[in-house]
Motif scaffolding. Structure first.
Motif: not given
Length: 242
Positions: A4, A7, A22, A52, A57
């Motif tokens: 994460q 990403w 993202e 993801a 995150f």
């Protein structure tokens, strides 16, 4: 397994507001997500593509209540909505959240997009298989409802046009406004399935006169009140010339 930290990207906007995005998603689907830290609960506004897992995150304190609110039902804003227990959205799109069909999420536009991601979130990723998990609302919102997180109280504004159930959140004390895709600093979209140009014009007239200190849109950079008014007026002027 997806990393994460590679990403997602994030920046701190205020002491308690963080913007997340993202970076490897095609710019048409690269939306802003917001994590607002409250005293009684954290508020997550919009959820990206869902390529993801988002929740790990965020580093939310264990046991702290989390309110997940989607500004509208399009794919780039609701991909990870299902990861959260308490899900809020507007009544006009409640069926869409429950079914997550392409006709409302427009997920098929991402599947059909050449090179929808610059790099894969994981080795097995196949853009042709992209789908969104169903995420029925647990709380259905309407105009003038409120979302209280202990530090801020946000008023729900129904702002249709880009989609039937588009909403914004306004803290009338601080003037902080989360506008979703109703307005943002970029090319506004009013020609997708579900868009309503007449309703959008009404929304733009409302936003043009809205008293805000800063507006955080579903895409693009933060807007001052003056910048938001300029964007709204430009849309109305262009619409009048069509």
């Amino acid at each position: 397994m997806t990393d994460q930290a590679k990403w997602f990207c994030a920046e701190q906007l205020t002491d308690n507001i963080r913007r997340i995005w993202e970076p490897h998603v095609h710019r048409f689907f690269r939306a802003n997500l917001f994590h607002v830290i409250g005293k009684d609960a954290d508020l997550i506004i919009d959820f990206g593509m869902g390529l993801a897992p988002l929740r790990p995150f965020l580093n939310i304190d264990i046991g702290k209540p989390v309110i997940a609110l989607a500004t509208h039902v399009h794919a780039d804003h609701i991909g990870s909505f299902h990861e959260f227990e308490h899900r809020l959205g507007h009544a006009a799109e409640a069926d869409g959240f429950a079914g997550m069909e392409d006709v409302v999420t427009l997920a098929h536009l991402f599947r059909e997009l050449p090179q929808g991601v610059e790099q894969k979130p994981e080795p097995s990723f196949d853009q042709d298989d992209y789908a969104i998990h169903e995420a029925p609302l647990t709380t259905v919102l309407a105009e003038n409802d409120t979302v209280d997180i202990g530090v801020s109280l946000y008023k729900v504004l129904h702002l249709p046009g880009h989609s039937p159930g588009s909403i914004g959140l306004l803290d009338e004390t601080s003037g902080i406004f989360f506008s979703g895709d109703a307005i943002y600093d970029g090319t506004l979209v009013d020609d997708l399935p579900g868009c309503d140009k007449s309703a959008y014009r009404t929304t733009m007239r409302r936003l043009r006169d809205l008293d805000v200190s800063v507006a955080y849109g579903g895409h693009g950079a933060p807007m001052t009140r003056e910048r938001m008014r300029t964007i709204a007026n430009a849309y109305l002027d262009a619409s009048a010339q069509r």
